[in-house]
Scaffold this motif. Structure first.
Motif, PDB file in Angstrom:
ATOM      1  N   GLY A   1       0.824  -1.213   0.000  1.00 41.69           N
ATOM      2  CA  GLY A   1       0.000   0.000   0.000  1.00 41.69           C
ATOM      3  C   GLY A   1       0.849   1.251   0.000  1.00 41.69           C
TER       4      GLY A   1
ATOM      5  N   ARG B   1       0.056   5.585  -1.846  1.00 38.99           N
ATOM      6  CA  ARG B   1      -0.544   6.791  -1.263  1.00 38.99           C
ATOM      7  C   ARG B   1      -0.272   6.845   0.238  1.00 38.99           C
ATOM      8  N   GLY B   2      -0.565   7.996   0.849  1.00 38.32           N
ATOM      9  CA  GLY B   2      -0.646   8.131   2.295  1.00 38.32           C
ATOM     10  C   GLY B   2       0.589   7.680   3.073  1.00 38.32           C
TER      11      GLY B   2
ATOM     12  N   GLY C   1       1.926   4.694   3.522  1.00 39.27           N
ATOM     13  CA  GLY C   1       2.824   3.762   2.817  1.00 39.27           C
ATOM     14  C   GLY C   1       3.763   4.493   1.881  1.00 39.27           C
TER      15      GLY C   1
ATOM     16  N   SER D   1      -3.914   1.741  -7.797  1.00 37.66           N
ATOM     17  CA  SER D   1      -3.371   3.051  -8.190  1.00 37.66           C
ATOM     18  C   SER D   1      -2.008   2.938  -8.873  1.00 37.66           C
TER      19      SER D   1
ATOM     20  N   CYS E   1      -0.321  -5.948  -6.505  1.00 39.97           N
ATOM     21  CA  CYS E   1      -0.755  -7.177  -5.823  1.00 39.97           C
ATOM     22  C   CYS E   1      -1.831  -6.811  -4.817  1.00 39.97           C
TER      23      CYS E   1
ATOM     24  N   ILE F   1      -7.717  -0.678   4.523  1.00 38.92           N
ATOM     25  CA  ILE F   1      -8.923   0.044   4.107  1.00 38.92           C
ATOM     26  C   ILE F   1      -9.861   0.194   5.308  1.00 38.92           C
TER      27      ILE F   1
ATOM     28  N   ILE G   1      -8.177  -7.751   3.868  1.00 38.63           N
ATOM     29  CA  ILE G   1      -7.079  -6.873   3.430  1.00 38.63           C
ATOM     30  C   ILE G   1      -6.188  -6.492   4.615  1.00 38.63           C
TER      31      ILE G   1
ATOM     32  N   ALA H   1      -0.738  -1.063  12.594  1.00 35.44           N
ATOM     33  CA  ALA H   1      -1.954  -1.285  13.391  1.00 35.44           C
ATOM     34  C   ALA H   1      -2.723   0.032  13.440  1.00 35.44           C
TER      35      ALA H   1
ATOM     36  N   TYR I   1     -12.815  -2.802  11.358  1.00 41.49           N
ATOM     37  CA  TYR I   1     -11.476  -2.195  11.334  1.00 41.49           C
ATOM     38  C   TYR I   1     -10.759  -2.417  12.669  1.00 41.49           C
TER      39      TYR I   1
ATOM     40  N   LYS J   1      -7.278  -4.497  13.325  1.00 40.38           N
ATOM     41  CA  LYS J   1      -6.073  -3.878  13.883  1.00 40.38           C
ATOM     42  C   LYS J   1      -5.679  -4.516  15.217  1.00 40.38           C
TER      43      LYS J   1
ATOM     44  N   GLY K   1      -2.463   7.267  15.265  1.00 38.31           N
ATOM     45  CA  GLY K   1      -3.757   7.838  15.636  1.00 38.31           C
ATOM     46  C   GLY K   1      -4.408   8.383  14.379  1.00 38.31           C
ATOM     47  N   PHE K   2      -4.849   9.640  14.408  1.00 40.69           N
ATOM     48  CA  PHE K   2      -5.432  10.253  13.201  1.00 40.69           C
ATOM     49  C   PHE K   2      -4.318  10.906  12.381  1.00 40.69           C
TER      50      PHE K   2
ATOM     51  N   THR L   1      -4.418  11.658   5.653  1.00 39.04           N
ATOM     52  CA  THR L   1      -4.319  10.897   4.389  1.00 39.04           C
ATOM     53  C   THR L   1      -5.716  10.824   3.769  1.00 39.04           C
TER      54      THR L   1
HETATM   55  P1  NAP Z   1      -4.781   5.400   2.305  1.00 41.18           P
HETATM   56  O1  NAP Z   1      -4.266   6.777   2.125  1.00 41.18           O
HETATM   57  O2  NAP Z   1      -6.209   5.122   2.080  1.00 41.18           O
HETATM   58  O3  NAP Z   1      -3.871   4.411   1.417  1.00 41.18           O
HETATM   59  C1  NAP Z   1      -4.134   3.038   1.479  1.00 41.18           C
HETATM   60  C2  NAP Z   1      -3.069   2.311   0.721  1.00 41.18           C
HETATM   61  O4  NAP Z   1      -3.343   0.893   0.846  1.00 41.18           O
HETATM   62  C3  NAP Z   1      -3.056   2.624  -0.756  1.00 41.18           C
HETATM   63  O5  NAP Z   1      -1.719   2.648  -1.203  1.00 41.18           O
HETATM   64  C4  NAP Z   1      -3.804   1.449  -1.377  1.00 41.18           C
HETATM   65  O6  NAP Z   1      -3.396   1.107  -2.686  1.00 41.18           O
HETATM   66  C5  NAP Z   1      -3.385   0.329  -0.455  1.00 41.18           C
HETATM   67  N1  NAP Z   1      -4.314  -0.799  -0.517  1.00 41.18           N
HETATM   68  C6  NAP Z   1      -5.629  -0.822  -0.211  1.00 41.18           C
HETATM   69  N2  NAP Z   1      -6.134  -2.047  -0.420  1.00 41.18           N
HETATM   70  C7  NAP Z   1      -5.108  -2.814  -0.869  1.00 41.18           C
HETATM   71  C8  NAP Z   1      -4.994  -4.166  -1.274  1.00 41.18           C
HETATM   72  N3  NAP Z   1      -6.037  -4.985  -1.247  1.00 41.18           N
HETATM   73  N4  NAP Z   1      -3.776  -4.618  -1.670  1.00 41.18           N
HETATM   74  C9  NAP Z   1      -2.708  -3.794  -1.706  1.00 41.18           C
HETATM   75  N5  NAP Z   1      -2.757  -2.498  -1.348  1.00 41.18           N
HETATM   76  C10 NAP Z   1      -3.951  -2.020  -0.942  1.00 41.18           C
HETATM   77  O7  NAP Z   1      -4.491   4.890   3.811  1.00 41.18           O
HETATM   78  P2  NAP Z   1      -3.493   5.431   4.922  1.00 41.18           P
HETATM   79  O8  NAP Z   1      -4.215   6.395   5.752  1.00 41.18           O
HETATM   80  O9  NAP Z   1      -2.203   5.810   4.323  1.00 41.18           O
HETATM   81  O10 NAP Z   1      -3.331   4.109   5.806  1.00 41.18           O
HETATM   82  C11 NAP Z   1      -2.232   3.241   5.666  1.00 41.18           C
HETATM   83  C12 NAP Z   1      -2.282   2.244   6.814  1.00 41.18           C
HETATM   84  O11 NAP Z   1      -2.235   2.936   8.060  1.00 41.18           O
HETATM   85  C13 NAP Z   1      -3.535   1.395   6.836  1.00 41.18           C
HETATM   86  O12 NAP Z   1      -3.243   0.087   7.272  1.00 41.18           O
HETATM   87  C14 NAP Z   1      -4.388   2.095   7.864  1.00 41.18           C
HETATM   88  O13 NAP Z   1      -5.330   1.226   8.448  1.00 41.18           O
HETATM   89  C15 NAP Z   1      -3.335   2.553   8.840  1.00 41.18           C
HETATM   90  N6  NAP Z   1      -3.766   3.660   9.677  1.00 41.18           N
HETATM   91  C16 NAP Z   1      -4.100   4.863   9.146  1.00 41.18           C
HETATM   92  C17 NAP Z   1      -4.510   5.898   9.985  1.00 41.18           C
HETATM   93  C18 NAP Z   1      -4.882   7.261   9.467  1.00 41.18           C
HETATM   94  O14 NAP Z   1      -5.348   8.083  10.254  1.00 41.18           O
HETATM   95  N7  NAP Z   1      -4.704   7.563   8.187  1.00 41.18           N
HETATM   96  C19 NAP Z   1      -4.588   5.682  11.359  1.00 41.18           C
HETATM   97  C20 NAP Z   1      -4.235   4.445  11.870  1.00 41.18           C
HETATM   98  C21 NAP Z   1      -3.826   3.442  11.024  1.00 41.18           C
HETATM   99  P3  NAP Z   1      -4.217   1.632  -3.994  1.00 41.18           P
HETATM  100  O15 NAP Z   1      -4.007   3.125  -4.001  1.00 41.18           O
HETATM  101  O16 NAP Z   1      -3.570   0.963  -5.142  1.00 41.18           O
HETATM  102  O17 NAP Z   1      -5.630   1.257  -3.763  1.00 41.18           O
END
Ligand code: NAP
Length: 246
Positions: free
Chosen positions: A11, A14-15, A17, A38, A61, A92, A112, A140, A154, A158, A185-186, A189
């Motif tokens: 992943g 974006r964000g 990752g 993407s 993948c 997600i 996922i 997590a 979710y 986690k 946390g928050f 992204t």
């Molecule tokens: P995001 O901006 O929505 O980006 C999600 C990433 O995951 C994208 O690169 C997406 O790829 C990829 N992805 C989704 N489904 C996938 C699949 N089936 N196989 C491979 N890649 C997949 O999310 P984010 O906020 O950066 O979050 C990243 C991680 O941090 C997640 O595990 C999320 O639960 C965790 N997290 C986030 C927050 C927050 O506040 N943002 C807080 C706590 C934890 P595509 O673009 O190709 O779809």
């Protein structure tokens, strides 16, 4: 600091990752940028890494697909011959109250967020055991520790990631492999961008530091856990949450 290391970041289009991929590459690692849909954004991450003098490749993948993960890891091995760092970041949300949540939304998030990490780890660990070294970092969430209304799927995924992290850490520690989780946390992204202003304001009020975090701040924690300096840390959950969980 990570010269010669091969890192796979799921992943990473974006964000968080993406920020992790850029950070590890800036430290000298060759980074495999995994994405699901993407492709263009993943290509941009690769180009950004290369523009900074780093090395990267992209790899499509869906991490919920066990056989596809096997192929992805085999492709990485064929290309680079080793894997030193795995960051299970793909995730997600499909939010909704328990009473209204469909079975499909529950399964999709677990497949996922949780099974995806199992799928990649299973094949990567095989190689790390041979190397007698490796770093695995699982994304997590605070929600996996505290729970959150409207996120039973979710939060379960986690909390599961934390259990997966600790159990894997115990299994592979004797072979020089560390396994840790980060609980953001928050973070600003696409995932949190969809929240309404009302929800964002309510969320900020729960954060002692009074603001959302940046993807780069989570990436810094991942870079530390991937570094030599973190060699004696395993089975831990590092909170990057502005103090939400103390
Ligand atoms: P995001 O901006 O929505 O980006 C999600 C990433 O995951 C994208 O690169 C997406 O790829 C990829 N992805 C989704 N489904 C996938 C699949 N089936 N196989 C491979 N890649 C997949 O999310 P984010 O906020 O950066 O979050 C990243 C991680 O941090 C997640 O595990 C999320 O639960 C965790 N997290 C986030 C927050 C927050 O506040 N943002 C807080 C706590 C934890 P595509 O673009 O190709 O779809």
């Amino acid at each position: 600091m990570l010269e010669g290391k091969i890192a796979v970041v799921t992943g990473a289009s974006r964000g968080i990752g993406k920020a992790v991929a850029l950070k590890l590459a800036s430290m000298g690692a060759t980074v495999v940028v995994n994405y699901n849909g993407s492709k263009e954004k993943a290509e941009e991450v690769k180009q950004e890494i290369e523009a900074g003098g780093g090395t990267a490749s992209i790899c499509q993948c869906n991490v919920s697909d066990h056989e596809a993960c096997k192929s992805m890891i085999q492709d990485v091995m064929d290309a680079y011959g080793r894997i030193d760092i795995l960051v299970n970041n793909a995730g997600i949300t499909r939010d909704g109250l328990l009473m209204k949540m469909s079975e499909e939304d529950f399964d999709r998030v677990i497949d996922i967020n949780l099974k995806g990490a199992f799928n990649t780890t299973r094949f990567v660990v095989r190689q790390m055991l041979r190397q007698k070294s490796g770093r695995i970092i699982n994304m997590a969430s605070v929600v996996g520790v505290t729970g959150n209304a409207g996120q039973v799927n979710y939060a379960a995924s986690k909390a599961g990631i934390i259990g997966l992290t600790k159990a894997t850490a115990r299994e592979v520690a004797s072979r020089g492999i560390t396994v840790n989780a980060i609980a953001p946390g928050f973070i600003e992204t696409d995932m949190t961008d969809v929240l309404s202003d009302k929800v964002k304001e309510a969320s900020v009020s729960q954060i002692p530091l009074g603001r959302f975090g940046k993807p780069e701040q989570v990436a810094a924690a991942a870079a530390f856990l991937a570094s030599e300096d973190a060699g004696y840390i395993t089975g831990q959950v590092l909170h990057v949450d502005g103090g939400m969980v103390m």
